[in-house]
Design a protein around this motif. Structure first.
Motif, short mmCIF file in Angstrom:
data_model
loop_
_atom_site.label_atom_id
_atom_site.label_comp_id
_atom_site.label_asym_id
_atom_site.label_seq_id
_atom_site.Cartn_x
_atom_site.Cartn_y
_atom_site.Cartn_z
N ASP A 73 -5.65 60.39 41.10
CA ASP A 73 -4.65 60.10 39.70
C ASP A 73 -4.16 58.89 39.85
N LYS B 280 -7.12 66.35 43.42
CA LYS B 280 -7.84 66.91 44.85
C LYS B 280 -8.30 65.69 45.63
N GLN C 215 -21.24 67.56 44.55
CA GLN C 215 -20.43 68.48 43.66
C GLN C 215 -21.58 69.56 43.05
N GLU D 246 -7.74 67.88 37.55
CA GLU D 246 -7.75 68.77 38.96
C GLU D 246 -8.60 67.92 39.94
N PHE D 247 -9.76 67.39 39.45
CA PHE D 247 -10.46 66.87 40.58
C PHE D 247 -9.87 65.63 40.90
N TYR E 281 -17.35 66.94 35.50
CA TYR E 281 -15.97 66.50 35.80
C TYR E 281 -15.85 65.39 36.87
N SER E 282 -16.67 65.58 37.95
CA SER E 282 -16.89 64.33 38.76
C SER E 282 -17.21 63.01 37.92
N HIS F 207 -8.33 66.23 30.39
CA HIS F 207 -9.11 67.30 30.46
C HIS F 207 -8.56 67.95 31.90
N PRO F 208 -8.20 69.36 31.78
CA PRO F 208 -7.67 69.86 32.93
C PRO F 208 -8.41 69.62 34.30
N LYS F 209 -9.90 69.95 33.84
CA LYS F 209 -10.76 69.94 35.22
C LYS F 209 -10.90 68.60 35.73
N VAL F 210 -10.82 67.54 34.52
CA VAL F 210 -10.89 66.29 35.46
C VAL F 210 -9.60 65.80 36.07
N ASP G 285 -19.81 71.51 38.16
CA ASP G 285 -18.88 70.58 38.27
C ASP G 285 -19.27 68.99 38.12
#
Length: 431
Positions: free
Chosen positions: A230, A226, A311, A222-223, A318-319, A217-220, A315
């Motif tokens: 990853d 950041k 968070q 991204e988190f 996602y975290s 998922h893009p937001k996961v 959000d």
């Protein structure tokens, strides 16, 4: 027929990130079809700082999603400074007492066990001033919690605290608590005497706001990028980094899984999963022992411990989904005293749990009943390490993912917001 009027005392309320503030927001908004609701709370200040817009008046009136909110100005504080915390809490207490006169007639008064002792006394005050029925929602028992972690060594102080909280319990028309072991604590407090009317209703998470997301998922993604997570196997603690979770000792267990330079100049690679992912331990949140954990991590040159700020609620999904496995912990002695509601968020996200919880506690019972994690007793650090090791060695095992899905399924069937909120409304209207 006009709706009944309900006054809620809430030290913290949205947008504050305190778990009790979030629960009370969802409770208040979920009962608007039955009650006309007013909340008395502090200005947003859970992390200690206060926005300038809340520093000019004594009181602030707001309407949030249909709930009338009266906010009290309080001083800023540091979670590591007892005196500043006490000043903040006392300011809220006396401000809430004063503003009670501004809210008009009430049929019911509802308070929670935060701040410790004073939350209950506010409810008694509201009952007397408004001639209303009083509901005392006990999320944590004090002084039992204070005694469990040795926060106060004074028997006189803890005896006085117990007298006042029993006073609040006796004057309630209904006690609602959040675990079967907490109901037992009420019964022990009033052994051989009249036990106040008590019911147990589980806390919850809004399962429509927190739910499993795919790893890509893009937001996961991204988190994770950041914060350098990853392609890592993430073991996460998310929530209040405070006194009641034994985190100061649990972090020492992580030395067995450390990546980084040693004090003698060598280098430890740290463990990897069968899929080759490095293991990283993540602490998301803030609290009174955060600085101690950061200092320990730096002193021992951990490269695989990451600290991340609280968070925003939007959000959180996602975290939570960024973790592969999540901690749900309490210190020894917290059985029957407190119930870590973070478990509901973990279950909602469909993640497996490391439960460091006493046998017979509400949340450990839920975890074991639905098989959504592995549990051990607080203080059994050998078993804690063994559980961590099992998860690392079985990251490619479908059993770990199935544990997470078991938790989600159980939550959907028995622990939804609607089920719990409906029960709150029903129990209050019975009075």
């Amino acid at each position: 027929m006009p709706k009944k009027k309900l006054l809620i005392y809430a030290h913290y309320y949205i947008p504050d990130t305190a778990s009790t503030g979030q629960i009370l927001r969802e409770l208040a908004e979920g009962m608007l079809d039955k009650f006309d609701i007013t909340v008395i709370c502090a200005v947003p200040s859970y992390l200690g700082t206060i926005e300038d817009k809340y520093k000019t008046q004594k009181y602030y009136e707001e309407n949030i999603n249909g709930v009338k909110v009266l906010r009290i100005r309080v001083p800023e504080f540091s979670k590591a400074d007892k005196k500043s915390r006490i000043k903040n809490i006392v300011s809220y207490f006396f401000g809430a007492m004063a503003v009670t006169f501004k809210v008009g007639k009430m049929d019911y008064v509802f308070s929670i066990s935060q701040p410790p002792i004073l939350g209950g006394l506010l409810g008694v005050w509201g009952k007397w001033i408004k001639h209303a029925k009083y509901i005392y929602n006990i999320q944590d028992f004090n002084p039992e919690q204070v005694l469990a972690v040795g926060y106060s060594k004074s028997k006189f102080i803890t005896d006085v605290m117990l007298w006042f909280d029993k006073f609040s319990c006796k004057r309630s028309d209904l006690i609602i608590t959040v675990g079967r072991d907490l109901v037992e604590t009420i019964e022990k407090r009033f052994r051989d005497k009249r036990v106040p009317k008590t019911v147990m209703i589980n806390n919850w998470i809004d399962e429509s706001e927190i739910y499993p997301l795919p790893e890509n998922h893009p937001k996961v993604v991204e988190f994770k990028k950041k914060y350098g997570l990853d392609n890592k196997f993430v073991i996460m603690y998310s929530g209040n980094i405070g006194l009641y979770y034994d985190l100061e000792k649990l972090i020492k267990v992580l030395k067995q899984f450390r990546k980084g330079y040693t004090l003698t100049g060598g280098y430890e690679e740290g463990p990897k999963t069968k899929e080759g992912r490095e293991v990283v331990f993540v602490f998301v949140g803030a609290g009174s022992v955060l600085d101690e954990l950061v200092l320990y991590s730096k002193k021992h040159h951990f490269e695989n411990i990451v600290f991340i700020p609280y968070q925003d609620k939007v959000d959180l999904i996602y975290s939570l989904n960024a973790g592969d496995v999540h901690w749900c912990v309490n210190a020894k002695g917290i059985k029957g005293v407190s119930c870590p509601s973070k478990a509901y968020g973990i279950m909602a996200a469909g993640k497996a749990i490391i439960g460091v919880l006493e046998n017979g506690t509400e949340v450990r019972g839920l975890i074991e009943e639905c098989n959504c994690g592995k549990c051990c007793e607080p203080g059994d650090y050998v078993e804690v390490a063994d559980i961590i090791r099992w998860y690392i060695e079985n990251d490619d095992n479908s059993e770990v993912k199935q544990m997470g899905m078991n938790g989600r399924k159980y939550l959907e069937e028995k622990l939804t917001r609607d089920v719990s909120v409906k029960r709150y409304a029903e129990e209050i209207l019975k009075l």
